[in-house]
Design an enzyme around this catalytic site. Structure first.
Site, PDB file in Angstrom:
ATOM      1  N   PHE A  37       0.833  -1.206   0.000  1.00 29.83           N
ATOM      2  CA  PHE A  37       0.000   0.000   0.000  1.00 29.83           C
ATOM      3  C   PHE A  37       0.879   1.271   0.000  1.00 29.83           C
ATOM      4  O   PHE A  37       0.888   2.034  -0.982  1.00 29.83           O
ATOM      5  CB  PHE A  37      -0.935  -0.079   1.218  1.00 29.83           C
ATOM      6  CG  PHE A  37      -1.563   1.208   1.645  1.00 29.83           C
ATOM      7  CD1 PHE A  37      -2.201   2.032   0.727  1.00 29.83           C
ATOM      8  CD2 PHE A  37      -1.552   1.592   2.987  1.00 29.83           C
ATOM      9  CE1 PHE A  37      -2.796   3.222   1.140  1.00 29.83           C
ATOM     10  CE2 PHE A  37      -2.141   2.773   3.403  1.00 29.83           C
ATOM     11  CZ  PHE A  37      -2.750   3.592   2.483  1.00 29.83           C
ATOM     12  N   ASN A  40       8.678  -9.198  -1.793  1.00 25.95           N
ATOM     13  CA  ASN A  40       8.522 -10.657  -1.973  1.00 25.95           C
ATOM     14  C   ASN A  40       7.051 -11.039  -2.192  1.00 25.95           C
ATOM     15  O   ASN A  40       6.722 -12.217  -2.230  1.00 25.95           O
ATOM     16  CB  ASN A  40       9.087 -11.417  -0.766  1.00 25.95           C
ATOM     17  CG  ASN A  40       8.290 -11.156   0.505  1.00 25.95           C
ATOM     18  OD1 ASN A  40       7.463 -10.245   0.538  1.00 25.95           O
ATOM     19  ND2 ASN A  40       8.526 -11.944   1.533  1.00 25.95           N
ATOM     20  N   GLY A  61       1.933  -7.720  -0.502  1.00 23.49           N
ATOM     21  CA  GLY A  61       1.816  -6.764  -1.609  1.00 23.49           C
ATOM     22  C   GLY A  61       1.306  -7.445  -2.876  1.00 23.49           C
ATOM     23  O   GLY A  61       1.256  -8.668  -2.963  1.00 23.49           O
ATOM     24  N   ASP A  65      13.121 -11.387  -1.051  1.00 24.20           N
ATOM     25  CA  ASP A  65      12.818 -11.329   0.378  1.00 24.20           C
ATOM     26  C   ASP A  65      13.995 -10.637   1.080  1.00 24.20           C
ATOM     27  O   ASP A  65      15.130 -11.124   1.000  1.00 24.20           O
ATOM     28  CB  ASP A  65      12.648 -12.776   0.876  1.00 24.20           C
ATOM     29  CG  ASP A  65      12.274 -12.849   2.343  1.00 24.20           C
ATOM     30  OD1 ASP A  65      12.613 -11.913   3.098  1.00 24.20           O
ATOM     31  OD2 ASP A  65      11.657 -13.851   2.736  1.00 24.20           O
ATOM     32  N   VAL A  66      13.737  -9.540   1.767  1.00 23.35           N
ATOM     33  CA  VAL A  66      14.842  -8.758   2.352  1.00 23.35           C
ATOM     34  C   VAL A  66      15.570  -9.498   3.486  1.00 23.35           C
ATOM     35  O   VAL A  66      16.652  -9.069   3.893  1.00 23.35           O
ATOM     36  CB  VAL A  66      14.384  -7.359   2.871  1.00 23.35           C
ATOM     37  CG1 VAL A  66      13.942  -6.479   1.718  1.00 23.35           C
ATOM     38  CG2 VAL A  66      13.322  -7.475   3.948  1.00 23.35           C
ATOM     39  N   TYR A 106       5.453  -7.992  16.004  1.00 24.28           N
ATOM     40  CA  TYR A 106       5.486  -6.740  15.235  1.00 24.28           C
ATOM     41  C   TYR A 106       6.045  -5.604  16.099  1.00 24.28           C
ATOM     42  O   TYR A 106       6.994  -4.933  15.706  1.00 24.28           O
ATOM     43  CB  TYR A 106       4.071  -6.417  14.760  1.00 24.28           C
ATOM     44  CG  TYR A 106       3.953  -5.202  13.875  1.00 24.28           C
ATOM     45  CD1 TYR A 106       4.317  -5.247  12.536  1.00 24.28           C
ATOM     46  CD2 TYR A 106       3.434  -4.005  14.369  1.00 24.28           C
ATOM     47  CE1 TYR A 106       4.185  -4.130  11.712  1.00 24.28           C
ATOM     48  CE2 TYR A 106       3.293  -2.883  13.555  1.00 24.28           C
ATOM     49  CZ  TYR A 106       3.665  -2.949  12.227  1.00 24.28           C
ATOM     50  OH  TYR A 106       3.527  -1.847  11.414  1.00 24.28           O
ATOM     51  N   LYS A 116       9.654  -4.080  15.455  1.00 23.91           N
ATOM     52  CA  LYS A 116       9.859  -2.685  15.030  1.00 23.91           C
ATOM     53  C   LYS A 116      10.729  -1.928  16.025  1.00 23.91           C
ATOM     54  O   LYS A 116      11.469  -1.012  15.653  1.00 23.91           O
ATOM     55  CB  LYS A 116       8.508  -1.986  14.870  1.00 23.91           C
ATOM     56  CG  LYS A 116       7.698  -2.460  13.663  1.00 23.91           C
ATOM     57  CD  LYS A 116       8.256  -1.897  12.370  1.00 23.91           C
ATOM     58  CE  LYS A 116       7.379  -2.219  11.183  1.00 23.91           C
ATOM     59  NZ  LYS A 116       7.901  -1.660   9.924  1.00 23.91           N
ATOM     60  N   TYR A 173      23.812   1.240  13.961  1.00 25.46           N
ATOM     61  CA  TYR A 173      24.571   1.390  12.704  1.00 25.46           C
ATOM     62  C   TYR A 173      24.956   2.862  12.491  1.00 25.46           C
ATOM     63  O   TYR A 173      25.994   3.162  11.924  1.00 25.46           O
ATOM     64  CB  TYR A 173      23.776   0.855  11.500  1.00 25.46           C
ATOM     65  CG  TYR A 173      24.072  -0.594  11.196  1.00 25.46           C
ATOM     66  CD1 TYR A 173      23.547  -1.606  12.002  1.00 25.46           C
ATOM     67  CD2 TYR A 173      24.890  -0.968  10.132  1.00 25.46           C
ATOM     68  CE1 TYR A 173      23.826  -2.936  11.749  1.00 25.46           C
ATOM     69  CE2 TYR A 173      25.172  -2.293   9.869  1.00 25.46           C
ATOM     70  CZ  TYR A 173      24.640  -3.274  10.669  1.00 25.46           C
ATOM     71  OH  TYR A 173      24.927  -4.592  10.419  1.00 25.46           O
ATOM     72  N   ARG A 216      -7.510  -4.271   7.965  1.00 29.72           N
ATOM     73  CA  ARG A 216      -7.425  -3.055   8.766  1.00 29.72           C
ATOM     74  C   ARG A 216      -8.765  -2.324   8.795  1.00 29.72           C
ATOM     75  O   ARG A 216      -9.631  -2.553   7.964  1.00 29.72           O
ATOM     76  CB  ARG A 216      -6.292  -2.164   8.256  1.00 29.72           C
ATOM     77  CG  ARG A 216      -4.971  -2.678   8.769  1.00 29.72           C
ATOM     78  CD  ARG A 216      -3.804  -1.855   8.313  1.00 29.72           C
ATOM     79  NE  ARG A 216      -3.310  -2.244   7.008  1.00 29.72           N
ATOM     80  CZ  ARG A 216      -2.180  -1.786   6.484  1.00 29.72           C
ATOM     81  NH1 ARG A 216      -1.450  -0.941   7.143  1.00 29.72           N
ATOM     82  NH2 ARG A 216      -1.788  -2.187   5.286  1.00 29.72           N
TER      83      ARG A 216
END
Ligand code: NAD
Ligand code: UDP
Length: 279
Positions: free
Chosen positions: A12, A33, A37, A57-58, A145, A149, A159, A186
């Site tokens: 989105f 991935n 989405g 896929d990250v 989640y 996060k 970093y 949602r």
């Protein structure tokens, strides 16, 4: 303008961000991935020469070539989606963010992390200021989640401190708009789809819990401005400060759609935050 990487590009927010960056003159590489989405969110860019899509896929390392900006939006965002495979959600927020920070360090790229109001958990301070440390259950159904996060924010900071990566952190509050998946789960998309189908609008609990909902274009504007500001790394809240109860959201959507669909109360999911409003 140079080359920007957008992860979660087929989602989105990611698809709207790609549109905006292309309009601003960036060459854009979109990574996704397709976990939540959809390719159709990017279909209108299929002939755009400055846009390239890579399905990846990250959580697995990759190198898309030289880049100057990284917007990391990859992560399922709707509670039913991030709870479906909690270990994947955790991996995306730790391994995924670490892989992207390594990329940022390698290319000297500036990286923005899409964090969330969920880092405040069920907030004991209202409205939520960035200085508030939050009230998160580390041992519940939303933890994959929320804690994911939170650790992602910590990775960004470390970093920055230890590897000199130029970072930006935004805490996004509930956002809505075109291209939300109708089955996403949602609140705004559920109510609109239910009202259009003349099915009962499913209000969880009493409906007295509050959210402050932001339109997607405003959110993307804030995201780009935060990335391009010269030195403020954040974290910064991004959202609409107008607070509404979930019941008010249901009534407003019914009114706007002239729907006579009934409102039906369903059980409140565990650990559902009682209030939320960005300071
Ligand atoms: P979305 O589910 O529509 O988009 C997320 C995208 O990330 C999807 O296209 C999905 O396939 C992709 N993705 C997930 N895991 C991946 C992985 N491991 N590798 C590659 N791609 C992956 O959700 P959205 O609303 O567009 O949210 C985008 C980002 O903004 C998320 O990080 C979310 O946590 C954050 N956010 C959104 C909101 C909101 O209200 N929309 C609020 C707070 C934070
Ligand atoms: N909600 C609801 N009915 C729905 C979907 C959500 O009443 O069909 C409520 C949910 O319990 C929460 C609020 O709406 O209190 C926002 O939920 P959403 O999943 O959109 O986002 P959250 O802020 O919880 O991550």
């Amino acid at each position: 303008m140079g080359r920007a990487l957008v992860t979660g590009a087929a989602g989105f927010l990611g698809s709207h961000l790609c549109d905006r960056l292309l309009k601003d003159g960036w060459d854009v590489v979109g990574i996704d991935n397709l976990y939540t989405g959809m390719s159709r969110n990017l279909a209108h860019l299929s002939n755009e020469k400055r846009f390239r899509f890579i399905r990846h896929d990250v959580t697995k390392p990759f190198n898309p070539g030289y880049i100057e900006r990284i917007y990391n939006l990859a992560c399922p965002a709707s509670p039913p989606h991030y709870q479906k495979d909690p270990l994947f959600t955790l991996d995306t927020n730790y391994l995924g963010v670490k892989n992207l920070l390594e990329l940022a360090a390698k290319h000297g790229a500036r990286m923005l992390q899409a964090s969330t109001s969920e880092v405040y958990g069920d907030p004991a301070v209202h409205p939520q200021k960035e200085t508030y440390w939050g009230n998160v259950n580390s041992f519940g159904i939303r933890s994959c989640y929320d804690e994911g996060k939170r650790v992602a924010e910590t990775l960004m900071l470390e970093y920055h401190r230890n590897r000199n990566v130029n970072i930006r952190v935004i805490r996004i509050f509930n956002t809505y708009g075109p291209r939300m998946d109708p089955n996403d789960g949602r609140v705004v998309s559920n109510f609109i789809v239910q009202a259009l189908r003349n099915e009962p609008l499913t209000v969880y609990g009493s409906g007295r819990q509050t959210r402050s909902i932001c339109y997607v274009d405003d959110l993307i504007e804030g995201m780009v401005r935060m990335m391009e500001n010269p030195g403020f790394i954040g974290p910064v809240n991004l959202g609409n400060p107008t607070e509404m109860t979930v019941l008010d959201i249901a009534k407003k959507i019914k009114r706007l759609l002239r729907s006579h669909a009934p409102i039906e109360c369903k059980p409140l999911p565990k650990d559902d935050p009682t209030k939320r409003k960005p300071d």
